[in-house]
Scaffold this motif. Sequence first.
Motif, PDB file in Angstrom:
ATOM      1  N   THR A 202      -1.246  22.257  52.044  1.00 24.09           N
ATOM      2  CA  THR A 202      -1.663  22.921  53.335  1.00 24.09           C
ATOM      3  C   THR A 202      -1.002  21.803  54.402  1.00 24.09           C
ATOM      4  OG1 THR A 202      -3.853  21.178  52.751  1.00 24.09           O
ATOM      5  CG2 THR A 202      -4.122  23.549  52.543  1.00 24.09           C
ATOM      6  N   SER A 203      -0.952  22.391  55.475  1.00 24.96           N
ATOM      7  CA  SER A 203       0.064  21.730  56.439  1.00 24.96           C
ATOM      8  C   SER A 203      -0.768  20.603  57.301  1.00 24.96           C
ATOM      9  CB  SER A 203       0.649  22.728  57.511  1.00 24.96           C
ATOM     10  OG  SER A 203       1.158  22.187  58.598  1.00 24.96           O
TER      11      SER A 203
ATOM     12  N   TYR B  44       4.027  27.036  67.368  1.00 28.61           N
ATOM     13  CA  TYR B  44       5.008  26.108  67.216  1.00 28.61           C
ATOM     14  C   TYR B  44       5.985  26.970  66.241  1.00 28.61           C
ATOM     15  CZ  TYR B  44       1.692  25.699  63.126  1.00 28.61           C
ATOM     16  OH  TYR B  44       0.826  25.882  62.204  1.00 28.61           O
TER      17      TYR B  44
ATOM     18  N   THR C  67      -7.684  30.527  55.656  1.00 24.13           N
ATOM     19  CA  THR C  67      -7.365  30.690  57.226  1.00 24.13           C
ATOM     20  C   THR C  67      -6.365  31.605  57.443  1.00 24.13           C
ATOM     21  OG1 THR C  67      -5.621  29.299  56.938  1.00 24.13           O
ATOM     22  CG2 THR C  67      -7.598  28.138  57.793  1.00 24.13           C
TER      23      THR C  67
ATOM     24  N   ALA D 174      -1.731  28.742  63.117  1.00 26.32           N
ATOM     25  CA  ALA D 174      -2.723  28.656  62.247  1.00 26.32           C
ATOM     26  C   ALA D 174      -3.898  28.890  62.905  1.00 26.32           C
ATOM     27  CB  ALA D 174      -2.673  27.787  61.165  1.00 26.32           C
TER      28      ALA D 174
ATOM     29  N   LYS E 261       4.633  18.388  62.101  1.00 29.53           N
ATOM     30  CA  LYS E 261       3.624  18.222  62.884  1.00 29.53           C
ATOM     31  C   LYS E 261       3.158  16.654  63.060  1.00 29.53           C
ATOM     32  CE  LYS E 261       1.149  22.508  61.691  1.00 29.53           C
ATOM     33  NZ  LYS E 261      -0.004  23.339  61.038  1.00 29.53           N
TER      34      LYS E 261
ATOM     35  N   ALA F 118      -3.012  32.593  58.938  1.00 32.07           N
ATOM     36  CA  ALA F 118      -1.786  31.846  59.447  1.00 32.07           C
ATOM     37  C   ALA F 118      -0.910  32.740  59.703  1.00 32.07           C
ATOM     38  CB  ALA F 118      -1.203  30.960  58.494  1.00 32.07           C
TER      39      ALA F 118
ATOM     40  N   THR G 206       4.981  24.221  53.616  1.00 34.96           N
ATOM     41  CA  THR G 206       3.485  24.339  53.558  1.00 34.96           C
ATOM     42  C   THR G 206       3.102  25.578  52.825  1.00 34.96           C
ATOM     43  OG1 THR G 206       3.905  25.596  55.850  1.00 34.96           O
ATOM     44  CG2 THR G 206       3.680  23.312  55.897  1.00 34.96           C
ATOM     45  N   ASP G 207       1.656  25.826  52.916  1.00 38.78           N
ATOM     46  CA  ASP G 207       1.362  27.262  52.180  1.00 38.78           C
ATOM     47  C   ASP G 207       1.600  28.296  52.975  1.00 38.78           C
ATOM     48  OD1 ASP G 207      -2.292  26.799  52.750  1.00 38.78           O
ATOM     49  OD2 ASP G 207      -0.379  26.186  54.076  1.00 38.78           O
ATOM     50  N   SER G 208       1.605  28.201  54.126  1.00 41.89           N
ATOM     51  CA  SER G 208       1.861  29.494  54.915  1.00 41.89           C
ATOM     52  C   SER G 208       3.357  29.887  54.873  1.00 41.89           C
ATOM     53  CB  SER G 208       1.169  29.743  56.386  1.00 41.89           C
ATOM     54  OG  SER G 208       1.972  28.809  57.033  1.00 41.89           O
ATOM     55  N   ILE G 209       4.343  28.842  54.832  1.00 42.04           N
ATOM     56  CA  ILE G 209       5.645  29.144  54.814  1.00 42.04           C
ATOM     57  C   ILE G 209       6.178  29.474  53.370  1.00 42.04           C
ATOM     58  CG2 ILE G 209       7.935  27.953  54.835  1.00 42.04           C
ATOM     59  CD1 ILE G 209       7.022  26.301  57.163  1.00 42.04           C
TER      60      ILE G 209
ATOM     61  N   LYS H 279       3.401  33.917  60.577  1.00 38.43           N
ATOM     62  CA  LYS H 279       4.706  33.462  61.022  1.00 38.43           C
ATOM     63  C   LYS H 279       5.618  34.437  61.281  1.00 38.43           C
ATOM     64  CE  LYS H 279       4.172  29.318  59.402  1.00 38.43           C
ATOM     65  NZ  LYS H 279       3.116  29.325  60.036  1.00 38.43           N
TER      66      LYS H 279
ATOM     67  N   HIS I 292       8.480  26.623  62.723  1.00 41.73           N
ATOM     68  CA  HIS I 292       9.039  26.044  61.763  1.00 41.73           C
ATOM     69  C   HIS I 292      10.592  26.552  61.578  1.00 41.73           C
ATOM     70  CE1 HIS I 292       5.794  23.669  59.834  1.00 41.73           C
ATOM     71  NE2 HIS I 292       5.124  24.575  60.110  1.00 41.73           N
TER      72      HIS I 292
ATOM     73  N   THR J  68      -6.060  26.002  50.194  1.00 45.25           N
ATOM     74  CA  THR J  68      -7.397  25.331  50.807  1.00 45.25           C
ATOM     75  C   THR J  68      -8.607  25.455  49.791  1.00 45.25           C
ATOM     76  OG1 THR J  68      -6.631  26.480  52.901  1.00 45.25           O
ATOM     77  CG2 THR J  68      -9.239  25.397  52.609  1.00 45.25           C
TER      78      THR J  68
ATOM     79  N   TYR K  24      -6.199  19.449  56.751  1.00 46.97           N
ATOM     80  CA  TYR K  24      -5.434  20.169  57.535  1.00 46.97           C
ATOM     81  C   TYR K  24      -5.991  20.691  58.741  1.00 46.97           C
ATOM     82  CZ  TYR K  24      -8.072  24.121  55.896  1.00 46.97           C
ATOM     83  OH  TYR K  24      -9.082  25.166  55.725  1.00 46.97           O
TER      84      TYR K  24
ATOM     85  N   ARG L 225      -7.700  26.402  66.462  1.00 43.73           N
ATOM     86  CA  ARG L 225      -6.165  25.904  66.866  1.00 43.73           C
ATOM     87  C   ARG L 225      -5.411  26.768  67.509  1.00 43.73           C
ATOM     88  NH1 ARG L 225      -4.658  24.386  60.880  1.00 43.73           N
ATOM     89  NH2 ARG L 225      -5.904  26.263  60.391  1.00 43.73           N
TER      90      ARG L 225
HETATM   91  O1  5RP Z   1      -4.382  26.758  57.888  1.00 40.96           O
HETATM   92  C1  5RP Z   1      -3.737  26.006  57.015  1.00 40.96           C
HETATM   93  C2  5RP Z   1      -4.016  25.547  55.482  1.00 40.96           C
HETATM   94  O2  5RP Z   1      -3.977  26.681  54.877  1.00 40.96           O
HETATM   95  C3  5RP Z   1      -2.310  25.293  57.456  1.00 40.96           C
HETATM   96  O3  5RP Z   1      -2.629  24.984  58.836  1.00 40.96           O
HETATM   97  C4  5RP Z   1      -1.198  26.551  57.315  1.00 40.96           C
HETATM   98  O4  5RP Z   1      -0.383  26.154  56.344  1.00 40.96           O
HETATM   99  C5  5RP Z   1      -0.414  26.490  58.705  1.00 40.96           C
HETATM  100  O5  5RP Z   1       0.208  25.535  58.925  1.00 40.96           O
HETATM  101  P1  5RP Z   1       1.782  25.708  59.085  1.00 40.96           P
HETATM  102  O6  5RP Z   1       2.213  26.663  60.002  1.00 40.96           O
HETATM  103  O7  5RP Z   1       2.522  24.558  59.510  1.00 40.96           O
HETATM  104  O8  5RP Z   1       2.222  26.145  57.585  1.00 40.96           O
END
Ligand code: 5RP
Length: 539
Positions: A191-192, A384, A365, A397, A284, A367, A341-344, A369, A386, A66, A212, A440
């Motif tokens: 970023t997702s 959700y 943010t 997130a 998404k 996030a 995505t960045d958080s994965i 997992k 992944h 971000t 995002y 969110r």
């Molecule tokens: O906040 C965010 C940006 O930093 C994204 O929403 C974050 O990547 C979460 O999305 P996802 O769970 O699809 O990875």
Amino acid sequence: MLVSVHRPTCSSLFLNPLQPSQENGHYRTVNKRRPTSMSLMGSSSKNGNGGQVSDQRLYLGMDFGTSGARFAIIDKHGMIFSEAKREYPKYMREQVDCLPSILLRNEGIRFLASLCTYVESDVEVLRYSDEFRVLVDRDIQGKLTSLFLLFRKSEETIDWIRSWKTTLFSLLEDVPVNLRPLIASISIDGTSATTIILDSNTGEPLWRPFLYNESCPDALPMVKSIAPANHTVCSGTSTLCKLVSWWNIGGANKTSAVLLHQSDWLLWILHGKLGVSDYNNALKVGYDPEVESYPLWLLSQPYSQLLPSVKAPGASIGFLKEDIRTKFGFPKDCVVCTGTTDSIAAFLAARATEPGKAVTSLGSTLAIKLLSTNRIEDARFGVYSHRLDDKWLVGGASNTGGAVLRQIFTDEQLEKLSDHINPMEASPLDYYPLQAVGERFPVADPEMAPRLHPRPQSDVEYLHGILESIARIEAKAYRLLKDLGATQVEEVFTAGGGAKNEKWIRIRERVLGLPVRRAIQTEAAYGAALLALKGAQHN
Ligand SMILES: O=C(CO)[C@H](O)[C@H](O)COP(=O)(O)O
Ligand SMILES: Nc1ncnc2c1ncn2[C@@H]1O[C@H](COP(=O)(O)OP(=O)(O)O)[C@@H](O)[C@H]1O
């Protein structure tokens, strides 16, 4: 709420990213040394033990987060050879059009100031909506002296396309020249749901990127009318809502348009094959990673023609484009691989491999997992799943997180103030730290207002209250995942910029009632490098 237990068959390199080393056939421990974070322009060209680089192959991962972008270069054992980071240059796409500001005094000030929500740089900002803002100025005693009502066009002012592209090539410049010939593969996370719609004939964007956390509520009724109840796309911030919103705007060149996510688009610049994504980024927009296809309710829509093809993350797409290869000195066999995505990527970096292990990314943010055997989808709460090989990363997130902190404190202040916090003492302050209206996850409420007042005299107490309030949101999120049927969380690893704050980790451990620790690798770029490693090994 959709719950299913599914074990897609595929190689589970993700969970065991290190193949037995060729020489001695067993796993080598990943480089435990903290990565050597480099200066803005600098980067080392030594291996993790300071030795000279041999002629082995290396893997380049980039993270477009971000607030900035980074890269990590590793070998097949996960040893870090080089890292660098870049802030995003703030190119203005067009001047913010502030209509004449209105100076309010006396009654006007008292009324609006009572609604002041947060501080941006050195003035307090009340952001009613995207249409206008209220800036207040105070004297040395904190007394309001003036207040400006600024109307602004809801146009984006930063040219993100130019900023991200410039940053991509700046990071390639930062790769040490002596390492470039060894780079076997490249991958990028982004970023997702950051969505770019391009003209497939010219490769030029047809619209500004949808970021995002941008919400397109105008598209939600249409999306809810075609998708299953509580499906992941049934959120204003989903990629599908952004696609439908663009389609409804009557965007030009619909027949030649193609949709890409931020990391897909950056990777396309490197490999040149338009319209390729991965099943994490594509979640998404409606892609189903369980059956590895788009559902019929989506394919039957007129805008489905814009949807990219989808591969697993870390799959080889093609060779690095010749002009870029020769410009930077990368080898002929350097492949570009799909990203995530960045958080994965942050989860991958943490190497959490068993169900019940979780990663909280404390970046701009928050996030979350959680590795689960069950797939959980419930847009009512912004939850959700992944796919990660044969398991599921359940989470979501929140809009809370480091960006709110950065609005109030500099990183140096965070460090100094945190030193004075007693993490074993609960803060009585109860905030909901948001940058602006809208949340969110774990509450999906586009109208949720930030709550950062009353502000105590002491900045240490204020920061303690904010950190503890974010920890309470994190705890609520993990409780929600358990209630929805995900594997019970047993341990939480921490990634992102907030992971450096030991006091916050201790506060979170107390509030969550779980073991919480910093991941050995806290940078998402390391996870992207593991994807590049996977791509090279399966190429
Ligand atoms: O906040 C965010 C940006 O930093 C994204 O929403 C974050 O990547 C979460 O999305 P996802 O769970 O699809 O990875
Ligand atoms: N000492 C600290 N304590 C808590 N948060 C911090 C600290 N230092 C930096 N941060 C936060 O880390 C965030 C940046 O983390 P990073 O992972 O780089 O974000 P992103 O990738 O989302 O842009 C900033 O928003 C900042 O507020």
